[in-house]
Design a protein around this motif. Sequence first.
Motif, PDB file in Angstrom:
ATOM      1  N   UNK A   1      27.343  42.415  32.369  1.00 26.26           N
ATOM      2  CA  UNK A   1      26.973  41.315  31.466  1.00 26.26           C
ATOM      3  C   UNK A   1      27.935  41.135  30.308  1.00 26.26           C
ATOM      4  N   UNK A   2      29.052  41.875  30.295  1.00 26.22           N
ATOM      5  CA  UNK A   2      29.970  41.799  29.157  1.00 26.22           C
ATOM      6  C   UNK A   2      30.465  40.380  28.899  1.00 26.22           C
ATOM      7  N   UNK A   3      30.576  39.591  29.972  1.00 27.40           N
ATOM      8  CA  UNK A   3      31.084  38.230  29.821  1.00 27.40           C
ATOM      9  C   UNK A   3      29.976  37.202  29.614  1.00 27.40           C
ATOM     10  N   UNK A   4      28.735  37.663  29.489  1.00 29.67           N
ATOM     11  CA  UNK A   4      27.615  36.741  29.300  1.00 29.67           C
ATOM     12  C   UNK A   4      27.713  36.059  27.934  1.00 29.67           C
ATOM     13  N   UNK A   5      27.444  34.762  27.867  1.00 29.42           N
ATOM     14  CA  UNK A   5      27.460  34.077  26.568  1.00 29.42           C
ATOM     15  C   UNK A   5      26.396  34.652  25.632  1.00 29.42           C
ATOM     16  N   UNK A   6      26.783  34.912  24.399  1.00 32.67           N
ATOM     17  CA  UNK A   6      25.821  35.428  23.424  1.00 32.67           C
ATOM     18  C   UNK A   6      24.690  34.438  23.197  1.00 32.67           C
ATOM     19  N   UNK A   7      24.975  33.140  23.353  1.00 34.53           N
ATOM     20  CA  UNK A   7      23.984  32.093  23.097  1.00 34.53           C
ATOM     21  C   UNK A   7      22.860  32.074  24.120  1.00 34.53           C
ATOM     22  N   UNK A   8      23.016  32.786  25.234  1.00 29.69           N
ATOM     23  CA  UNK A   8      21.919  32.898  26.197  1.00 29.69           C
ATOM     24  C   UNK A   8      21.370  34.323  26.253  1.00 29.69           C
ATOM     25  N   UNK A   9      22.267  35.332  26.163  1.00 30.45           N
ATOM     26  CA  UNK A   9      21.824  36.719  26.298  1.00 30.45           C
ATOM     27  C   UNK A   9      20.937  37.157  25.140  1.00 30.45           C
ATOM     28  N   UNK A  10      21.324  36.838  23.908  1.00 29.88           N
ATOM     29  CA  UNK A  10      20.540  37.280  22.754  1.00 29.88           C
ATOM     30  C   UNK A  10      19.201  36.531  22.667  1.00 29.88           C
ATOM     31  N   UNK A  11      19.165  35.198  22.835  1.00 32.93           N
ATOM     32  CA  UNK A  11      17.862  34.532  22.847  1.00 32.93           C
ATOM     33  C   UNK A  11      16.919  35.054  23.927  1.00 32.93           C
TER      34      UNK A  11
END
Length: 367
Positions: free
Chosen positions: A78-88
């Motif tokens: 998941x290192x390349x996952x967008x923060x705008x979806x992973x954190x929410x």
Amino acid sequence: MPTDFDLLVIGAGQAGLSAGYHLQRLGLRPEQDFLIVDHAPGPGGAWQFRWPSLTLSTVNRVHDLPGMSFAETLPSGSESAPAATAVPHYYELYEKRFDLRVHRQVSVTVVCDRTEDGSPAEHGPILNAETDSAGTIRVRGLINGTGTWEHPFIPRYRGAETFAGRQLHTHDYRTAAEFAGKHVVVVGGGISAVQLLDEISQVTSTTWVTRTEPIFRDASFGQEDGRAAVAKVEDRVRRGLPPGSVVSVTGLRLDDRLRAAKARGALHRLPMFDHIEPDGVRWADGAFQHAEVILWATGFRSALDHLAPLRLRGPGGGITMTGRLATQVAADPRVHLIGYGPSASTIGANRAGRAAAVELTEYLGLG
């Protein structure tokens, strides 16, 4: 005087969720003893509005909320996952696990004192939080976690209104591709500034300007460094001074991406220009740079306008803070600010949420 709740938590970002968790641990019940409201359409705090290219590999560390690991909500690789979806996604699962019952979309427009007959009072027993969609909420204490995302700061420079190109703030940035073929002036010396400078410089020409010479460091930022940085910011707010920039204390870490940007010349820094002209920027010595875009990566200010009637700010614009972690407003102990000053980070917000919950319940005799 009757109240709707003992406590109101404004904002369901890292700080507000941490406060809600600790209020429950102290025996208070959501929607009965305390209420959490948030203006955003869904969970995630300000993270849900970040630019798509900000991934978990490029963002500063997202610290775990109390009682639940961020890692357990992430798929492998998941290192390349967008923060705008992973954190929410993490925040959404967190709200559900601990049944925090956040009320959305509720914006608190103003908080003020009122006496029983409705007239203003000096720190009376009740705080009235007026909202845009839930009426007036009457409470005994307030934990404010509104952060800074809604208050992007753009400094005033002569001629800005004459610029024929595009001006935008980090707040409004989406992708570097939209600037291809245009010369971009990036203003600012913080972490976001260099991250966006790196991205944009890979698709077009750039000029980087800052007020002060940026300080880069090769070593990782250790725990002792972190504590020292937080202590300096905490000292400022305890003296009633504006919090100031964290990067001015920490410096900028020179990682592999920034080393590559430096190698291609993108990190060549110039001092701030003197003024803006229709087709570019000009320095005091007469030097000129043509530009089609000015990106203001100049930070944010605390979103506290709704608290203005409480007159918390001092003559210099700062708020004198007290309490164990400098979350309590010295002028009004019923109010705690989390995400302000030393708690303006994910780990700082966690600790501040606990401190605010404990100190405010003790002050009001709750739990």
